[in-house]
Write a protein that holds these residues in place. Structure first.
Motif, PDB file in Angstrom:
ATOM      1  N   ARG A  76      17.770 -77.242  44.901  1.00 38.92           N
ATOM      2  CA  ARG A  76      17.638 -77.431  43.444  1.00 38.92           C
ATOM      3  C   ARG A  76      16.596 -78.531  43.234  1.00 38.92           C
ATOM      4  O   ARG A  76      16.790 -79.670  43.682  1.00 38.92           O
ATOM      5  CB  ARG A  76      18.982 -77.813  42.829  1.00 38.92           C
ATOM      6  CG  ARG A  76      18.957 -78.011  41.299  1.00 38.92           C
ATOM      7  CD  ARG A  76      20.316 -78.473  40.837  1.00 38.92           C
ATOM      8  NE  ARG A  76      20.334 -78.824  39.438  1.00 38.92           N
ATOM      9  CZ  ARG A  76      20.715 -78.028  38.450  1.00 38.92           C
ATOM     10  NH1 ARG A  76      21.132 -76.795  38.741  1.00 38.92           N
ATOM     11  NH2 ARG A  76      20.729 -78.434  37.200  1.00 38.92           N
ATOM     12  N   ILE A  77      15.506 -78.187  42.578  1.00 37.19           N
ATOM     13  CA  ILE A  77      14.397 -79.110  42.402  1.00 37.19           C
ATOM     14  C   ILE A  77      14.178 -79.348  40.919  1.00 37.19           C
ATOM     15  O   ILE A  77      14.069 -78.402  40.109  1.00 37.19           O
ATOM     16  CB  ILE A  77      13.094 -78.556  43.012  1.00 37.19           C
ATOM     17  CG1 ILE A  77      13.304 -78.179  44.467  1.00 37.19           C
ATOM     18  CG2 ILE A  77      11.962 -79.562  42.862  1.00 37.19           C
ATOM     19  CD1 ILE A  77      13.617 -79.329  45.383  1.00 37.19           C
ATOM     20  N   THR A  78      14.127 -80.623  40.547  1.00 39.59           N
ATOM     21  CA  THR A  78      13.828 -80.993  39.161  1.00 39.59           C
ATOM     22  C   THR A  78      12.345 -81.281  39.036  1.00 39.59           C
ATOM     23  O   THR A  78      11.799 -82.110  39.762  1.00 39.59           O
ATOM     24  CB  THR A  78      14.640 -82.237  38.731  1.00 39.59           C
ATOM     25  OG1 THR A  78      16.039 -81.964  38.847  1.00 39.59           O
ATOM     26  CG2 THR A  78      14.318 -82.612  37.297  1.00 39.59           C
ATOM     27  N   LEU A  79      11.694 -80.582  38.124  1.00 41.51           N
ATOM     28  CA  LEU A  79      10.272 -80.814  37.850  1.00 41.51           C
ATOM     29  C   LEU A  79      10.154 -81.675  36.602  1.00 41.51           C
ATOM     30  O   LEU A  79      10.780 -81.403  35.575  1.00 41.51           O
ATOM     31  CB  LEU A  79       9.547 -79.483  37.650  1.00 41.51           C
ATOM     32  CG  LEU A  79       9.585 -78.510  38.838  1.00 41.51           C
ATOM     33  CD1 LEU A  79       8.754 -77.268  38.539  1.00 41.51           C
ATOM     34  CD2 LEU A  79       9.079 -79.177  40.106  1.00 41.51           C
ATOM     35  N   LYS A  80       9.327 -82.719  36.727  1.00 39.28           N
ATOM     36  CA  LYS A  80       9.202 -83.688  35.629  1.00 39.28           C
ATOM     37  C   LYS A  80       7.776 -83.701  35.097  1.00 39.28           C
ATOM     38  O   LYS A  80       6.836 -83.488  35.838  1.00 39.28           O
ATOM     39  CB  LYS A  80       9.569 -85.094  36.131  1.00 39.28           C
ATOM     40  CG  LYS A  80      10.984 -85.182  36.696  1.00 39.28           C
ATOM     41  CD  LYS A  80      11.265 -86.563  37.228  1.00 39.28           C
ATOM     42  CE  LYS A  80      12.657 -86.645  37.837  1.00 39.28           C
ATOM     43  NZ  LYS A  80      12.935 -87.997  38.398  1.00 39.28           N
ATOM     44  N   VAL A  90      14.602 -76.638  37.802  1.00 43.10           N
ATOM     45  CA  VAL A  90      15.159 -77.030  36.507  1.00 43.10           C
ATOM     46  C   VAL A  90      14.302 -78.127  35.911  1.00 43.10           C
ATOM     47  O   VAL A  90      13.568 -78.830  36.628  1.00 43.10           O
ATOM     48  CB  VAL A  90      16.619 -77.518  36.642  1.00 43.10           C
ATOM     49  CG1 VAL A  90      17.521 -76.401  37.168  1.00 43.10           C
ATOM     50  CG2 VAL A  90      16.712 -78.743  37.535  1.00 43.10           C
ATOM     51  N   ASP A  91      14.409 -78.272  34.595  1.00 40.99           N
ATOM     52  CA  ASP A  91      13.709 -79.374  33.932  1.00 40.99           C
ATOM     53  C   ASP A  91      14.602 -80.611  33.929  1.00 40.99           C
ATOM     54  O   ASP A  91      15.715 -80.589  34.481  1.00 40.99           O
ATOM     55  CB  ASP A  91      13.266 -78.978  32.523  1.00 40.99           C
ATOM     56  CG  ASP A  91      14.424 -78.591  31.608  1.00 40.99           C
ATOM     57  OD1 ASP A  91      15.580 -79.012  31.877  1.00 40.99           O
ATOM     58  OD2 ASP A  91      14.191 -77.868  30.627  1.00 40.99           O
ATOM     59  N   GLN A  92      14.139 -81.675  33.303  1.00 41.03           N
ATOM     60  CA  GLN A  92      14.888 -82.938  33.334  1.00 41.03           C
ATOM     61  C   GLN A  92      16.225 -82.841  32.619  1.00 41.03           C
ATOM     62  O   GLN A  92      17.130 -83.640  32.881  1.00 41.03           O
ATOM     63  CB  GLN A  92      14.038 -84.053  32.732  1.00 41.03           C
ATOM     64  CG  GLN A  92      12.869 -84.458  33.634  1.00 41.03           C
ATOM     65  CD  GLN A  92      12.044 -85.581  33.036  1.00 41.03           C
ATOM     66  OE1 GLN A  92      11.144 -85.341  32.254  1.00 41.03           O
ATOM     67  NE2 GLN A  92      12.357 -86.801  33.412  1.00 41.03           N
ATOM     68  N   ALA A  93      16.357 -81.870  31.744  1.00 39.60           N
ATOM     69  CA  ALA A  93      17.630 -81.669  31.045  1.00 39.60           C
ATOM     70  C   ALA A  93      18.578 -80.765  31.826  1.00 39.60           C
ATOM     71  O   ALA A  93      19.710 -80.533  31.406  1.00 39.60           O
ATOM     72  CB  ALA A  93      17.377 -81.085  29.656  1.00 39.60           C
TER      73      ALA A  93
END
Length: 418
Positions: A414-418, A17-20
């Motif tokens: 669940r990994i957030t990519l920034k 997921v993205d930062q949002a």
């Protein structure tokens, strides 16, 4: 080309997921293993003179060339870090605390911090050993010696907690009570209290100081005597986390049949096996009649081209066999450079820092054959399934980055990519 060893790998389903919090759908995501969970180790004694100003009287222990040239050590450590992720740092009592009450805390901490900055896992070696023992202990009676030994364990394990969380608690206990090369304080108390009761107290002190530490028993005697000692210790309630196995093969490579026998003997406990000190020489083989390796005293012991090819092949065979053994968690080459213990050509590099064939062999396995580097495409919900070697990963998707740890029994991530 990656050579998959299945029991070293795990599969995980990851949602990106993205930062949002929006799914990163239908995108190319690249997974790169940055640090193996498996411990590829080597002695890292050179990190001490690199990170400290070492006095002349301390130099012989670390550097057989007697130099304070920082670039000499920096070059060695750059090459070290290009292969290994696991370092053994020395805590021999006689060198760590040559005079009572003056431990070399700062030198070890500086070295530890340097290695940790480079994402290296650390082990301290050893907390109790009858060799390189503090000579000033001989002034005391046995009860006082024991108390000081236990206090020494509490001091070191507590001081380095969170930085050094693996320790060889007791070294070479099979021979400890009958060691007769010279009188020493640890053999004295081992004779009086017995091996198992002494070992139980040593481990208890280390466990109390750091309950989450990995605590090892370690020995070169790989006979049934060591197996029985471990069995007796476990029956007595000693909290051994891993079995340390030394294979100093200065007198020639022992081969696969011997190694299989060792693995069979010590796998019966179901405990992790750490091959803690491993030596294969690239020069003339030490004569077979030498009983104590320390008795082999030579002016020089050169490496040879044919010996270097032999050493690389032997290391390769041993590395592959041990990596394929499920209970083995760590393999440590003892000397990084030639000319250290016994002046042997036992290093991964030459004494002058130039590369030996074995260096390329080990590096190829660690960073190529046993490496995971994959680009996958996420589905419409942002999911991708990764199968790879267990360890720490960097993840990239275009300009965005993230990280995660691939480990056993992975649930959906669940990994957030920034």
């Amino acid at each position: 080309m990656e050579q998959t060893v299945k029991h070293r790998c795990t599969t995980a389903r990851v949602k990106f997921v993205d930062q949002a919090g929006n799914a990163i759908a239908n995108k190319h995501v690249h997974f790169e293993l940055k640090k193996h969970r498996f411990l590829f180790g080597c002695g890292a004694f050179d990190s001490i003179p690199l990170t400290n100003d070492i006095s002349d009287e301390m130099l012989p222990f670390y550097d057989y060339k007697r130099t304070n040239d920082k670039e000499y050590y920096a070059d060695r450590m750059r090459k070290w870090l290009d292969i290994f992720n696991y370092a053994t740092l020395p805590f021999y009592w006689g060198d760590y605390e040559p005079t009572e009450g003056n431990p070399q805390y700062e030198t070890r901490m500086n070295a530890a911090d340097f290695m940790l900055e480079h994402n290296v896992t650390l082990k301290g070696h050893p907390l109790c050993w009858h060799t390189v023992c503090a000579p000033w202990l001989m002034e005391y009676d046995n009860k006082t010696i024991l108390n000081k030994q236990l206090a020494r364990i509490e001091r070191e394990v507590t001081a380095f907690k969170g930085k050094i969380d693996k320790w060889d608690v007791v070294n070479e206990a099979v021979i400890m009570p009958v060691y007769d090369r010279y009188d020493n304080a640890i053999t004295r108390i081992c004779k009086e209290y017995g091996r198992v009761p002494l070992i139980k107290e040593l481990f208890a002190a280390a466990r109390a100081a750091n309950p989450s530490a990995t605590l090892l028993i370690n020995d070169f005697n790989l006979s049934d005597d060591y197996r029985k000692l471990i069995s007796d210790c476990l029956d007595a309630g000693v909290s051994i986390d891993a079995i340390g196995i030394q294979t100093h093969q200065h007198q020639g490579y022992k081969g696969m049949a011997w190694l299989d026998d060792v693995l069979k003997r010590f796998s019966v406990f179901g405990l992790p096996l750490h091959f803690t000190e491993n030596t294969l020489v690239s020069g003339e083989i030490m004569p077979a009649h030498i009983v104590d390796l320390n008795d082999y005293v030579v002016d020089e012991w050169p490496s040879t081209p044919e010996g270097e090819q032999r050493q690389a092949k032997e290391w390769e065979e041993m590395y592959v066999r041990l990596f394929n053994e499920p209970l083995v968690e760590a393999i440590t080459a003892w000397d990084f450079a030639d000319g250290a213990w016994l002046k042997a050509p036992s290093g991964i590099i030459h004494e002058d820092g130039s590369i030996k064939p074995v260096y390329h062999t080990l590096k190829d396995y660690v960073h190529n054959k046993w490496h995971t580097s994959k680009t996958l495409v996420t589905d419409e919900d942002g999911y991708a399934e990764i199968t790879g070697y267990r360890g720490s990963y960097e993840i990239k998707e275009d300009a965005r980055k993230g990280s995660f740890v691939l480990d056993t029994d992975m649930k959906e991530q669940r990994i957030t990519l920034k």
